[in-house]
Design a protein around this motif. Sequence first.
Motif, mmCIF file in Angstrom:
data_model
loop_
_atom_site.group_PDB
_atom_site.id
_atom_site.type_symbol
_atom_site.label_atom_id
_atom_site.label_comp_id
_atom_site.label_asym_id
_atom_site.label_seq_id
_atom_site.Cartn_x
_atom_site.Cartn_y
_atom_site.Cartn_z
ATOM 1 N N ILE A 110 -14.493 -19.741 -23.184
ATOM 2 C CA ILE A 110 -15.355 -19.166 -24.226
ATOM 3 C C ILE A 110 -16.423 -20.155 -24.698
ATOM 4 N N LYS A 111 -16.685 -21.183 -23.890
ATOM 5 C CA LYS A 111 -17.642 -22.220 -24.340
ATOM 6 C C LYS A 111 -19.060 -21.657 -24.558
ATOM 7 N N ASP A 112 -19.462 -20.698 -23.709
ATOM 8 C CA ASP A 112 -20.829 -20.178 -23.851
ATOM 9 C C ASP A 112 -21.034 -19.529 -25.216
ATOM 10 N N ALA A 113 -20.000 -18.874 -25.710
ATOM 11 C CA ALA A 113 -20.126 -18.198 -27.001
ATOM 12 C C ALA A 113 -19.944 -19.175 -28.170
ATOM 13 N N CYS A 114 -19.062 -20.153 -28.011
ATOM 14 C CA CYS A 114 -18.634 -20.934 -29.179
ATOM 15 C C CYS A 114 -19.150 -22.376 -29.258
ATOM 16 N N PHE A 115 -19.453 -23.008 -28.132
ATOM 17 C CA PHE A 115 -19.702 -24.449 -28.206
ATOM 18 C C PHE A 115 -20.955 -24.804 -29.009
ATOM 19 N N SER A 116 -22.035 -24.042 -28.825
ATOM 20 C CA SER A 116 -23.246 -24.387 -29.587
ATOM 21 C C SER A 116 -22.998 -24.215 -31.091
ATOM 22 N N THR A 117 -22.149 -23.250 -31.462
ATOM 23 C CA THR A 117 -21.822 -23.068 -32.890
ATOM 24 C C THR A 117 -21.088 -24.301 -33.415
ATOM 25 N N ILE A 118 -20.156 -24.836 -32.600
ATOM 26 C CA ILE A 118 -19.418 -26.043 -33.021
ATOM 27 C C ILE A 118 -20.399 -27.205 -33.199
ATOM 28 N N GLU A 119 -21.259 -27.393 -32.197
ATOM 29 C CA GLU A 119 -22.229 -28.510 -32.268
ATOM 30 C C GLU A 119 -23.133 -28.373 -33.492
ATOM 31 N N ASN A 120 -23.646 -27.155 -33.701
ATOM 32 C CA ASN A 120 -24.564 -26.950 -34.834
ATOM 33 C C ASN A 120 -23.866 -27.157 -36.173
ATOM 34 N N ALA A 121 -22.623 -26.677 -36.272
ATOM 35 C CA ALA A 121 -21.893 -26.814 -37.543
ATOM 36 C C ALA A 121 -21.626 -28.290 -37.847
ATOM 37 N N VAL A 122 -21.254 -29.060 -36.817
ATOM 38 C CA VAL A 122 -20.992 -30.496 -37.025
ATOM 39 C C VAL A 122 -22.295 -31.200 -37.415
ATOM 40 N N ALA A 123 -23.386 -30.871 -36.715
ATOM 41 C CA ALA A 123 -24.674 -31.515 -37.022
ATOM 42 C C ALA A 123 -25.095 -31.205 -38.463
ATOM 43 N N GLU A 124 -24.911 -29.946 -38.875
ATOM 44 C CA GLU A 124 -25.312 -29.568 -40.241
ATOM 45 C C GLU A 124 -24.425 -30.249 -41.285
ATOM 46 N N ALA A 125 -23.114 -30.248 -41.028
ATOM 47 C CA ALA A 125 -22.189 -30.884 -41.984
ATOM 48 C C ALA A 125 -22.525 -32.373 -42.116
ATOM 49 N N ASN A 126 -22.819 -33.024 -40.997
ATOM 50 C CA ASN A 126 -23.140 -34.459 -41.050
ATOM 51 C C ASN A 126 -24.485 -34.719 -41.734
ATOM 52 N N TYR A 127 -25.420 -33.803 -41.560
ATOM 53 C CA TYR A 127 -26.718 -33.896 -42.249
ATOM 54 C C TYR A 127 -26.490 -33.919 -43.771
ATOM 55 N N VAL A 128 -25.577 -33.050 -44.224
ATOM 56 C CA VAL A 128 -25.276 -32.994 -45.663
ATOM 57 C C VAL A 128 -24.450 -34.217 -46.070
ATOM 58 N N LEU A 129 -23.423 -34.540 -45.267
ATOM 59 C CA LEU A 129 -22.529 -35.654 -45.621
ATOM 60 C C LEU A 129 -23.289 -36.977 -45.690
ATOM 61 N N GLU A 130 -24.225 -37.165 -44.765
ATOM 62 C CA GLU A 130 -25.027 -38.405 -44.807
ATOM 63 C C GLU A 130 -25.825 -38.479 -46.096
ATOM 64 N N ALA A 131 -26.330 -37.337 -46.535
ATOM 65 C CA ALA A 131 -27.162 -37.314 -47.747
ATOM 66 C C ALA A 131 -26.342 -37.526 -49.006
ATOM 67 N N ILE A 132 -25.061 -37.108 -48.999
ATOM 68 C CA ILE A 132 -24.278 -37.194 -50.239
ATOM 69 C C ILE A 132 -23.222 -38.300 -50.190
ATOM 70 N N GLY A 133 -23.153 -39.022 -49.081
ATOM 71 C CA GLY A 133 -22.269 -40.185 -49.021
ATOM 72 C C GLY A 133 -20.846 -39.901 -48.590
ATOM 73 N N GLY A 134 -20.596 -38.801 -47.905
ATOM 74 C CA GLY A 134 -19.248 -38.542 -47.368
ATOM 75 C C GLY A 134 -19.091 -39.184 -46.003
ATOM 76 N N LYS A 135 -17.852 -39.099 -45.442
ATOM 77 C CA LYS A 135 -17.636 -39.641 -44.093
ATOM 78 C C LYS A 135 -18.096 -38.605 -43.091
ATOM 79 N N THR A 136 -18.953 -39.001 -42.167
ATOM 80 C CA THR A 136 -19.431 -38.011 -41.201
ATOM 81 C C THR A 136 -18.307 -37.644 -40.236
ATOM 82 N N ILE A 137 -18.398 -36.442 -39.690
ATOM 83 C CA ILE A 137 -17.386 -35.922 -38.765
ATOM 84 C C ILE A 137 -17.726 -36.401 -37.360
ATOM 85 N N THR A 138 -16.724 -36.915 -36.656
ATOM 86 C CA THR A 138 -16.955 -37.317 -35.266
ATOM 87 C C THR A 138 -16.494 -36.186 -34.353
#
Length: 354
Positions: free
Chosen positions: A120-148
């Motif tokens: 199911i990578k075609d349906a789901c993988f880009s969503t995972i990548e985008n969600a991690v990138a967005e969460a890290n964008y916010v976490l970097e701005a507010i001082g949380g630990k970024t997700i690896t």
Amino acid sequence: MISLNPARCVHYYSKLSECDKCETICPTDAIKTQESALAIKQDACIGCGGCVGVCPTEALQLSNFNVTEFFFDFVKSDEEIISCKSNFVCLAALSVDYLISLGLAKKVTLDIGHCATCDIKDACFSTIENAVAEANYVLEAIGGKTITAEPLGVQKEEVPNRREFFNIFSLQGAAKVKAQMETAMESLEDPTIGLSPSQIEAIRKKDIPNKRKLLFTLLRRAEKPREYKYLENEYLSFTSDKVVDETCDNCSVCYRICPTEALSSDAKQSAIYFDALLCVRCHLCHDVCEKDSIRLAEFFDTKELFEPTQKVLRKFRVERCIDCGAFFTYFGGEKMCPRCKIEEEEAKSLWGIE
Ligand code: SF4
Ligand code: SF4
């Protein structure tokens, strides 16, 4: 199996809703959006949880896996890795709210070592990548630990099979989650959090998604950044900041329909208010606005996450109708409400009066 709470899905609020997030991510076409409804083919559902992760209003739940319950157990444990082969369903079930909350709580690594070969990578993988990138964008701005997110390749043999795994989670019981959530909500009453009584009331009344309640709780415990940064609204999917332009005629549809009461008004409908922390970016207010008067602001102020405010998007002059006495939005001319005006016009045309 997936269960739908129609009271939360935006399609049941308005036939104008354009939300198709669950349909788009579903790798087996088990979900179809329809006018004012959602059709689910249970026999096609493989229980990946992708739709649960992308639904802004938490209208969908897996019947044998609860992400909120997982969150509490994971945060309490010494584990740092989340993997579809050990302790989780598809990583796409982790919404941006949950990822930010995880980053505020502890060090977390997502094991993406199985994604490249997953059916199911075609349906789901880009969503995972985008969600991690967005969460890290916010976490970097507010001082949380970024997700690896790393290809660790945690192996199946080391863990119970999927059926045992689901049993473990379902046995832990919904009652525990409810109790934990109630404690979290009680802690919101703490005056230091900066939520107004009306905001707390709105959270209770509108049944804000669990993922957002958790985020409130984690943000409250987090250290405030020394300076607040602005994020670009177009890179965010979990919340927003909005503007309402002068074409708005205060028809009231947006604040009456908003499922979380992020948009609201007062008893006289003299203003449109907006609480960014309550917005789950379901897009419904945009979909229903006939005049296209509501739009995204360019930037999102991260101060809203720590010191939430109720912003006034637009103020209106309100007058009493000279005929029926009801309050209405006054844009000049005779002080008569639109309904009385229409009735007057109809009466005139009936009696042939110019
Ligand atoms: S993602 Fe959620 S709100 Fe949107 S159509 Fe699917 S169930 Fe409804
Ligand atoms: S303000 Fe608009 S986008 Fe945000 S939750 Fe309400 S209806 Fe959805």
